[in-house]
Design a protein around this motif. Structure first.
Motif, PDB file in Angstrom:
ATOM      1  N   ASP A 293      15.145  27.476  26.443  1.00 38.70           N
ATOM      2  CA  ASP A 293      14.747  26.072  26.484  1.00 38.70           C
ATOM      3  C   ASP A 293      13.340  25.889  25.918  1.00 38.70           C
ATOM      4  O   ASP A 293      13.080  24.954  25.153  1.00 38.70           O
ATOM      5  CB  ASP A 293      14.786  25.547  27.923  1.00 38.70           C
ATOM      6  N   ILE A 294      12.446  26.779  26.308  1.00 40.86           N
ATOM      7  CA  ILE A 294      11.057  26.693  25.828  1.00 40.86           C
ATOM      8  C   ILE A 294      11.021  26.800  24.310  1.00 40.86           C
ATOM      9  O   ILE A 294      10.352  26.007  23.622  1.00 40.86           O
ATOM     10  CB  ILE A 294      10.201  27.820  26.454  1.00 40.86           C
ATOM     11  N   TRP A 295      11.735  27.769  23.772  1.00 38.52           N
ATOM     12  CA  TRP A 295      11.752  27.977  22.330  1.00 38.52           C
ATOM     13  C   TRP A 295      12.349  26.765  21.608  1.00 38.52           C
ATOM     14  O   TRP A 295      11.823  26.331  20.564  1.00 38.52           O
ATOM     15  CB  TRP A 295      12.538  29.236  21.985  1.00 38.52           C
ATOM     16  N   ALA A 296      13.411  26.213  22.145  1.00 35.72           N
ATOM     17  CA  ALA A 296      14.051  25.058  21.516  1.00 35.72           C
ATOM     18  C   ALA A 296      13.117  23.852  21.490  1.00 35.72           C
ATOM     19  O   ALA A 296      13.017  23.151  20.474  1.00 35.72           O
ATOM     20  CB  ALA A 296      15.344  24.717  22.259  1.00 35.72           C
ATOM     21  N   ILE A 297      12.420  23.623  22.590  1.00 30.30           N
ATOM     22  CA  ILE A 297      11.521  22.470  22.674  1.00 30.30           C
ATOM     23  C   ILE A 297      10.338  22.621  21.722  1.00 30.30           C
ATOM     24  O   ILE A 297       9.985  21.692  20.981  1.00 30.30           O
ATOM     25  CB  ILE A 297      11.038  22.281  24.134  1.00 30.30           C
ATOM     26  N   ILE A 298       9.708  23.803  21.722  1.00 28.70           N
ATOM     27  CA  ILE A 298       8.550  24.017  20.854  1.00 28.70           C
ATOM     28  C   ILE A 298       8.956  23.974  19.389  1.00 28.70           C
ATOM     29  O   ILE A 298       8.278  23.357  18.547  1.00 28.70           O
ATOM     30  CB  ILE A 298       7.868  25.365  21.194  1.00 28.70           C
ATOM     31  N   SER A 299      10.092  24.583  19.044  1.00 34.29           N
ATOM     32  CA  SER A 299      10.575  24.574  17.662  1.00 34.29           C
ATOM     33  C   SER A 299      10.892  23.159  17.198  1.00 34.29           C
ATOM     34  O   SER A 299      10.616  22.777  16.058  1.00 34.29           O
ATOM     35  CB  SER A 299      11.827  25.449  17.533  1.00 34.29           C
TER      36      SER A 299
END
Length: 344
Positions: free
Chosen positions: A34-40
């Motif tokens: 989730d963190i990676w998806a949001i930051i990306s």
């Protein structure tokens, strides 16, 4: 050389992991995907934010990420400033508070809170800007008094002057606390103990230019700090303009401290303990002490902030409480070990 590379790799890896863990842990839990998806999504627009993580998008991007990055930068700033002060003044017990710079920034912030000052074009950044200005004015006052006291910028006089100014400013802050109403006193005390609550991208943007410029200047002076470790006379014979370099390094460290205190409040022990700990591990060469202090100090404050906002959920501890509870015992152990080593 291999040992140094390994140490750098470990320190950077731990810093990265501490940031990730701090993003994951909170009142609302998230997972690394989730963190990676949001930051990306916000940085590159390459990943669409699905409906199942839209609910935490604002929490991660607007609240948690700027807070974590700001904590890292403040920790890095205070630690680097402490390393610079200790190297310049050849005293491992010196930190931004000893010189009075942190107290100056605190006084500026307390005045803004007490007098309810609001400068129109600065808006919500009135307090941070005034705090930075007061930190620089405090350093200027210390240098002026030091100059008049001995017609030179001797290390001992700078430290003693800083202690005097620190005590005087502390008395002024106490006066304003006593004169404030209940709400004002609570606000001032919470700020004096430090906190990243409510901080956003705007605070990060405010700190960033000061952090970049002052950090570049201090890192570029590692040879000067190494030379000054041998004494001012030795540095002078090596062709170093000691007075000019003293003012340059002191000013840069003051800017780092003032900017950090301005966005986070007064946070103790970071600038004192971290550089000392780094020196014990890597030695006294400032080529390694300065950059490692940045990563270790940043990591320490990220972890401290994570503890401060989770240990008594839904309430939050001032981060200065955590750094003092952790930093005081660590520094006591380090001090005892160092003294025993010197006696052997």
């Amino acid at each position: 050389m291999k040992k140094q590379i390994l140490l750098y790799a470990i320190v950077i890896l731990v810093a990265f992991l501490s940031i990730v863990m701090s993003l994951l842990i909170g009142a609302v839990d998230a997972n690394p995907g989730d963190i990676w998806a949001i930051i990306s999504h916000h940085l590159f627009g390459s990943v669409a934010v699905t409906s199942d993580i839209q609910s935490i998008d604002a929490i991660i991007w607007d609240i948690r990420l700027p807070r974590v990055l700001l904590a890292f930068m403040v920790g890095a700033s205070l630690s680097l400033a402490g390393a610079a002060f200790q190297g310049l003044l050849r005293n491992p017990l010196v930190d931004p508070y000893t010189i009075g710079v942190s107290s100056g920034a605190s006084l500026g912030a307390v005045l803004v809170i007490y007098l309810q000052i609001q400068i129109g074009f600065l808006g919500g950044y009135t307090l941070p800007i005034v705090a930075i200005l007061f930190s620089l004015l405090t350093l200027l006052l210390v240098l002026i008094i030091t100059r008049f006291a001995g017609n030179s910028y001797s290390n001992e006089t700078i430290i003693l002057t800083g202690v005097i100014i620190n005590s005087f400013i502390g008395a002024l802050v106490t006066y304003f606390i006593a004169m404030s109403n209940a709400d004002g006193t609570k606000q001032i005390m919470f700020w004096l103990m430090g906190s990243f609550s409510g901080r956003n991208w705007g605070h990060l943007q405010l700190l960033l230019p000061f952090f970049i410029v002052a950090t570049v200047v201090i890192l570029s002076q590692y040879r000067v700090l190494n030379a000054l470790a041998l004494g001012e006379e030795s540095a002078h014979y090596l062709g170093i303009n000691v007075r000019r370099k003293q003012i340059l390094i002191l000013s840069s460290a003051a800017v780092l401290t003032g900017a950090a205190v301005a966005v986070s409040g007064a946070i103790g022990f970071v600038g004192l303990v971290i550089p000392h700990l780094v020196r014990m591990v890597i030695g006294s060469n400032h080529r390694n002490v300065l950059p490692l202090s940045i990563f270790v100090g940043g990591t320490f404050l990220v972890v401290a902030d994570m503890i401060a906002r989770t240990i008594i959920e839904p309430s939050e501890l001032p981060i200065g409480v955590v750094t003092a509870l952790v930093g005081a015992p660590i520094f006591t152990v380090l001090l005892i070990r160092q003294r025993r080593k010197n006696q052997v």
